[in-house]
Design a protein around this motif. Structure first.
Motif, PDB file in Angstrom:
ATOM      1  N   THR A 113       0.830  -1.154   0.045  1.00  0.00           N
ATOM      2  CA  THR A 113      -0.408  -0.052  -0.162  1.00  0.00           C
ATOM      3  C   THR A 113       0.431   1.295  -0.141  1.00  0.00           C
ATOM      4  OG1 THR A 113      -2.110  -1.482   1.122  1.00  0.00           O
ATOM      5  CG2 THR A 113      -1.599   1.862   1.633  1.00  0.00           C
TER       6      THR A 113
ATOM      7  N   ASN B 134       1.701   4.605   0.353  1.00  0.00           N
ATOM      8  CA  ASN B 134       0.631   6.320   1.696  1.00  0.00           C
ATOM      9  C   ASN B 134       0.416   7.377   0.275  1.00  0.00           C
ATOM     10  OD1 ASN B 134      -0.479   8.424   3.234  1.00  0.00           O
ATOM     11  ND2 ASN B 134       0.548   6.985   5.152  1.00  0.00           N
TER      12      ASN B 134
ATOM     13  N   GLU C  24      -1.092   4.889   9.036  1.00  0.00           N
ATOM     14  CA  GLU C  24      -1.143   3.831   8.456  1.00  0.00           C
ATOM     15  C   GLU C  24      -2.170   2.981   8.583  1.00  0.00           C
ATOM     16  OE1 GLU C  24       2.274   1.147  10.092  1.00  0.00           O
ATOM     17  OE2 GLU C  24       2.465   2.310   8.821  1.00  0.00           O
TER      18      GLU C  24
ATOM     19  N   THR D 117       1.153  -7.046   5.058  1.00  0.00           N
ATOM     20  CA  THR D 117       0.676  -5.606   4.150  1.00  0.00           C
ATOM     21  C   THR D 117       2.553  -4.652   4.056  1.00  0.00           C
ATOM     22  OG1 THR D 117      -1.324  -5.754   4.706  1.00  0.00           O
ATOM     23  CG2 THR D 117      -0.104  -3.173   3.598  1.00  0.00           C
TER      24      THR D 117
ATOM     25  N   ILE E 249       3.406  -0.607   3.783  1.00  0.00           N
ATOM     26  CA  ILE E 249       2.808   1.009   3.718  1.00  0.00           C
ATOM     27  C   ILE E 249       4.100   1.298   3.364  1.00  0.00           C
ATOM     28  CG2 ILE E 249       1.490   1.957   4.319  1.00  0.00           C
ATOM     29  CD1 ILE E 249       0.208  -0.182   6.775  1.00  0.00           C
TER      30      ILE E 249
END
Length: 432
Positions: free
Chosen positions: A81, A83, A176, A207, A209
């Motif tokens: 992911t 940000n 996050e 995951t 981030i």
């Protein structure tokens, strides 16, 4: 002096087609991708570790180490992911980066996902910046068409899908775990940790981030090598970064330079302070959530250690500059109001504490407070910091507490004079 700049991410921003696949490829784009895909994924992680790339989103955590936390052979899907929910007051580097050079982010995403064995990636963008969302969507579509995304990328058997997701404009979603909650379709609220996202993140799966600039820095490291990257910057803060200058400076904008450059050098590069005869009074090294510094700190190295030793944080390198025409209490009040407005309300210290901070600072700014209000403000701040679910609570008291640290006498005069005593016409009346 201009040799101080190291344009890498910003090198092609002046080209009219820099945001297109053709423009990016013409300047060497996607050259690092086949090199990375020919490496073992663990070797890619080792290269980023060796470069000592520290997170460019504010915390400065080593990027390669974060990648290595992802458990392997666990039978679960892995996710990346990005940000891109850039909402920190004063921070303005990721939005222009995605606008002018979105393909460097796409290439960095592909390399990162290959390294962490992920087949899905999400770019979480602020919903207000529709022009950036459209540009990212175009870049993703072009990457699919060119075979850089989708099935069997460059004939290696690696597959990856990328989704551009528009958030709903909440500052808290820059945190996050709140970002992950929002991405899953729920109200963006921070989560308890542990478990950490590397173990149980998006959809309860491992995951990673990372910030936009962190991921965008990966292609140059793979292409030019970890020694090249670590040869820039300082002993512990390696590489280059985008410094965002705004406020009372002649030429505000993005200046890409090695970590360790000083604010004095950046101001010189930007043409000096905006108003002749009005010197720098205070500034933020990394956005409004980092403690204020003054002109006495002009020559500290802008790296994680140097700014930390001065009592602040490098953060997102959002350098907001204020000259001696600015009332520091008024500026601190505006920032404090922002944190009260953006508090998600999940935890009591932040929800209630930010409300009372604003009330106390308002009284002082209007000349209705007392000297005791300063101690009350500091006490309320102490009862928020370290007691909230996320870093918003830690950030909320920072503007006013650091203003009190350096400008206590000016703040007290508001009460003694029955209002703001600041005379913006006086060139050096409040220079510290």
């Amino acid at each position: 002096m201009t040799d101080t700049l190291t344009p890498v991410l910003t090198a092609n921003w002046d080209q009219p087609d820099s945001f297109t696949l053709d423009g990016y490829s013409r300047d060497g784009g996607y050259k690092a991708l086949p090199k990375a895909l020919a490496m073992d994924p663990d070797d890619v992680i080792a290269t980023v570790k060796s470069a000592v790339l520290r997170g460019r989103g504010g915390a400065g955590f080593p990027t390669g180490m974060k990648w290595s936390f992802i458990p392997q052979n666990d039978g679960k899907p892995h996710y990346l992911t990005v940000n891109a929910d850039e909402s920190e007051p004063g921070t303005c580097k990721d939005i222009p980066l995605m606008m002018a050079n979105p393909h460097v982010l796409i290439e960095g995403i592909i390399i990162t996902c290959y390294a962490i064995r992920a087949s899905h990636a999400f770019i979480y963008v602020r919903g207000e910046v529709l022009h950036v969302i459209r540009r990212l969507q175009l870049a993703v579509a072009q990457a699919y068409e060119a075979g850089y995304l989708g099935e069997d990328i460059l004939g290696t058997g690696f597959k990856l899908d990328v989704v551009v997701h528009a958030g709903a404009g909440a500052y808290i979603c820059g945190e996050e775990t709140a970002l992950l909650t929002s991405l899953e379709g729920y109200r963006g609220l921070p989560r308890n940790r542990p478990p950490f996202p590397a173990v149980e993140g998006l959809y309860a799966s491992p995951t990673v981030i990372n910030n936009v600039e962190s991921i965008s820095s990966v292609p140059s490291i793979i292409d030019k090598g970890s020694d090249w990257f670590s040869g820039l910057g300082t002993e512990k803060s390696k590489g280059y970064g985008i410094f965002s200058l705004s406020g009372h400076v002649k030429n505000p904008g993005q200046y890409e330079a090695p970590l360790g450059i000083t604010l004095r050098e950046l101001i010189d590069l930007a043409g000096g302070m905006l108003r002749p005869g009005h010197p720098l009074k205070f500034w933020t090294p990394g956005g409004s959530s980092t403690p204020l510094l003054t002109h006495e700190h002009l020559d500290i190295p802008l790296d994680f250690e140097g700014v930390g030793a001065a009592g602040s944080m490098l953060g997102t390198r959002a350098l907001q500059l204020f000259d001696d025409t600015t009332c520091v209490l008024r500026a601190a009040l505006r920032w404090t109001e922002f944190y009260q407005h953006e508090s998600c309300g999940k935890c009591t210290p932040c929800r209630e504490g930010t409300y009372w901070l604003v009330r106390a600072v308002e009284r002082l700014e209007q000349g209705e407070g007392t000297d005791e209000d300063l101690e009350t403000i500091l006490d309320v701040g102490d009862n928020i910091v370290g007691r909230a679910f996320c870093a918003l609570g830690d950030a909320a008291p920072v503007p006013i507490s650091s203003a009190i640290k350096y400008f206590r006498d000016e703040i007290i005069l508001h009460s003694k004079n029955g209002g703001c005593p600041f005379d913006p016409a006086a060139s050096t009346a409040w220079a510290v």
